[in-house]
Scaffold this active site. Structure first.
Site: not given
Length: 198
Positions: A9, A11-13, A15
């Site tokens: 994603a 918006i995933s930290p 990632t």
């Protein structure tokens, strides 16, 4: 030749904390890698997960500690509470899908977009932010506007494919032999698996 499907994603930290390592690991083992951005909130809703804001305070506090520690371990700057989070991750995902179709340094683009959110306090739902990330990764800025319908369809398909493959979080790596690895902190396990060690 091994293959990895990389579900993530924008918006995933976690990632963001992967940086370009998934691509580096794939190349080190002669494996191919397909980037599959998806809607993490829909994924949570369909696989028993809970958005961070709705989690018990104990889980929220642990998440922030874990993010801080993982950022230190990976040597990457991180704002634990970025100004523009959560935001709509779809527009940046569409750009990544278009970039993958066009060919080029998709790893750099993913790193740029996630860094914009988690280190640079930029809203990755905004067109000018996405365009700047594309250019910095060597793509044409106008790629953000091309084939949007196809990219939107692929974005939706990635969610369905991910759920069918056993994905429930991000980042999530699925190899062609059915092994699954969840989280930035499992990249070493993915590497070891591709090396035949586990």
């Amino acid at each position: 030749m091994a293959h990895i499907d990389y579900y993530f994603a924008t918006i995933s930290p976690f990632t963001y904390l992967c940086g370009t390592r998934p691509e580096q690991i794939a190349k080190a083992h002669g494996a191919t890698l397909t980037y599959k951005p998806l809607d993490i909130m829909q994924l949570f809703g369909r696989t028993g997960g809970v958005p961070p804001k709705d989690r018990h305070p104990n889980r929220q506090e642990y998440r922030l500690q874990d993010m801080r520690r993982r950022a230190a371990m990976t040597g990457q700057p991180m704002n634990l509470k970025p100004a523009f989070w959560p935001t709509n991750g779809a527009p940046a995902s569409f750009a990544i899908i278009a970039a993958q179709t066009a060919g080029g340094d998709v790893a750099k683009l993913v790193a740029n977009i996630t860094k914009a959110c988690w280190a640079d306090d930029k809203d990755i739902a905004q067109d000018e932010v996405i365009r700047a990330c594309l250019v910095e990764a060597g793509f044409d800025a106008d790629l953000a506007d091309k084939n949007m319908l196809t990219s939107a369809e692929t974005f939706g398909a990635n969610l369905e494919e991910g759920i069918n493959a056993g994905v429930f979080g991000a980042p999530f790596f699925v190899t062609d032999d059915g092994e699954r690895f969840w989280g930035e902190d499992r990249l070493a396990d993915l590497d070891a698996h591709l090396a035949g060690k586990i």
